[in-house]
Design a protein around this motif. Structure first.
Motif, PDB file in Angstrom:
ATOM      1  N   ASN A  96       0.655  -1.276  -0.127  1.00 49.35           N
ATOM      2  CA  ASN A  96      -0.028  -0.080  -0.026  1.00 49.35           C
ATOM      3  C   ASN A  96       0.923   1.294   0.028  1.00 49.35           C
ATOM      4  O   ASN A  96       0.510   2.325  -0.380  1.00 49.35           O
TER       5      ASN A  96
ATOM      6  N   ASN B 130      -0.340   2.225  -3.202  1.00 52.21           N
ATOM      7  CA  ASN B 130      -1.726   3.089  -2.990  1.00 52.21           C
ATOM      8  C   ASN B 130      -1.380   4.143  -1.924  1.00 52.21           C
ATOM      9  O   ASN B 130      -2.285   4.068  -1.021  1.00 52.21           O
TER      10      ASN B 130
ATOM     11  N   GLU C  82      -4.351   6.065  -0.863  1.00 49.90           N
ATOM     12  CA  GLU C  82      -5.403   5.529   0.034  1.00 49.90           C
ATOM     13  C   GLU C  82      -5.021   5.768   1.499  1.00 49.90           C
ATOM     14  O   GLU C  82      -6.006   5.642   2.399  1.00 49.90           O
TER      15      GLU C  82
ATOM     16  N   LEU D 176      -5.514  -1.825  -1.443  1.00 49.00           N
ATOM     17  CA  LEU D 176      -6.692  -1.285  -1.078  1.00 49.00           C
ATOM     18  C   LEU D 176      -7.433  -1.107  -2.511  1.00 49.00           C
ATOM     19  O   LEU D 176      -8.610  -1.194  -2.553  1.00 49.00           O
ATOM     20  N   ASN D 177      -6.472  -0.525  -3.400  1.00 49.33           N
ATOM     21  CA  ASN D 177      -7.289  -0.130  -4.612  1.00 49.33           C
ATOM     22  C   ASN D 177      -6.192  -0.078  -5.788  1.00 49.33           C
ATOM     23  O   ASN D 177      -5.465   0.589  -6.051  1.00 49.33           O
TER      24      ASN D 177
ATOM     25  N   SER E 193      -6.704   0.324  -8.741  1.00 47.40           N
ATOM     26  CA  SER E 193      -6.707   1.266 -10.122  1.00 47.40           C
ATOM     27  C   SER E 193      -5.790   2.541  -9.707  1.00 47.40           C
ATOM     28  O   SER E 193      -5.476   3.413 -10.783  1.00 47.40           O
ATOM     29  N   LEU E 194      -5.260   2.726  -8.570  1.00 51.04           N
ATOM     30  CA  LEU E 194      -4.158   3.671  -8.374  1.00 51.04           C
ATOM     31  C   LEU E 194      -2.880   3.292  -8.482  1.00 51.04           C
ATOM     32  O   LEU E 194      -2.078   4.087  -8.765  1.00 51.04           O
TER      33      LEU E 194
ATOM     34  N   GLU F 141      -9.239 -11.199  -5.640  1.00 49.38           N
ATOM     35  CA  GLU F 141      -9.966  -9.961  -4.670  1.00 49.38           C
ATOM     36  C   GLU F 141     -11.239 -10.507  -4.189  1.00 49.38           C
ATOM     37  O   GLU F 141     -11.880 -11.266  -4.515  1.00 49.38           O
TER      38      GLU F 141
ATOM     39  N   TYR G 111      -7.194  -6.374  -2.728  1.00 47.50           N
ATOM     40  CA  TYR G 111      -6.874  -7.106  -3.969  1.00 47.50           C
ATOM     41  C   TYR G 111      -5.467  -7.504  -3.929  1.00 47.50           C
ATOM     42  O   TYR G 111      -4.542  -6.688  -3.690  1.00 47.50           O
TER      43      TYR G 111
END
Length: 286
Positions: free
Chosen positions: A149, A153, A156, A181-182, A184-185, A209, A226
């Motif tokens: 992260n 990420n 986030e 966490l995401n 798409s970042l 996921e 994810y």
């Protein structure tokens, strides 16, 4: 006689280990153990920093298995660090009753501690004989979530004064049972190369996921994560070097390795991608 290759094989017989305080956070004095090969003439070594697992409530930077692993890595010619980070109180369980928003704050605190440890080491890079252009972050389970992260990420997370850390650049990550966490970042600017080990049937930290610890959407602790499959799909789309090692019959118990696979695959990848600046992508199913 078979020749040995620095960064892949154990080319040194002895290492030294010293402990330092790298940060004080309220009542927590955070320490790191630093390992390096003895009688090494190289004055700027790649840094391999490890973050232990334990569900953010347990684990240690210096348990017997971790020490043995990091000594082996230092013998390959790396500067190696293993760090403390802030854990949850003893009576708190990082499960489905622990609010999702609080889980993100926990990720954030651990990530902040990682970057503070890196800052400490880089600030004294000449004393530690570190090449700050070659930093590898590694983690297991909670430790892997912390480093992933942070790298992929950070937007986030709640990271105070992140601007002061911008001079820290990560060359690669090595993750065992980690997630973000995401996805798409993940972009072309933060798509760092990596080695990802994950059990396909992991019910704690998802391989692809799912919710953290398989919590239901109605649980306070529901938090989509994810895992390695999704992360490697993202970074592969940016033509970033990576290896995904999938264990089809393993769950979160995989986080109890490193195994022989870990040492062989990881350090050949680091030599090829980080040291020699070559491109490499692969998927391995065990």
């Amino acid at each position: 006689m078979v020749s040995q290759t620095r960064y892949v094989d154990s080319v040194f017989k002895k290492i030294s280990k010293n402990t330092y305080n790298y940060s004080i956070k309220n009542l927590d004095t955070l320490k790191l153990d630093f390992y390096e090969p003895i009688e090494d003439s190289l004055i700027a070594k790649p840094l391999f920093l490890y973050v232990h697992g334990g569900g953010f409530s347990s684990g240690s930077r210096n348990d017997l298995g971790t020490v043995k692993m990091l000594e082996s890595i230092a013998k390959k010619g790396y500067a190696v660090a293993s760090i403390d980070y802030r854990l949850l109180p003893k009576d708190v369980i990082f499960g489905c009753d622990y609010k999702g928003a609080e889980k993100i704050k926990t990720f954030s605190k651990a990530a902040e501690d990682v970057i503070d440890a890196l800052t400490f080491l880089v600030n004294y890079k000449d004393d530690f004989y570190i090449d700050q252009t070659k930093i590898i972050l590694s983690g297991t389970s909670a430790g892997a979530e912390s480093i992933l992260n942070l790298v992929y990420n950070k937007d986030e997370l709640v990271l105070p004064n992140y601007e002061k850390y911008k001079h820290i650049k990560i060359s690669a990550v090595v993750s065992i049972s980690g997630a973000v966490l995401n996805p798409s970042l993940i972009t072309t600017s933060n798509s760092v190369p990596g080695v990802f080990f994950h059990g396909v049937i992991d019910k704690v930290v998802p391989y692809n996921e799912a919710s953290h610890r398989s919590c239901k959407a109605t649980d306070k602790g529901y938090l989509p994560l994810y895992g390695s499959k999704k992360i490697t799909e993202s970074i592969s789309s940016f033509n970033t070097s990576n290896i995904l090692i999938s264990y089809k019959d393993k769950g979160h118990d995989l986080s109890k390795i490193p195994s022989a696979d870990f040492f062989d695959i990881t350090f050949k990848f680091i030599k090829k991608v980080v040291i020699d600046n070559e491109f490499y992508q692969a998927q391995i199913t065990q």
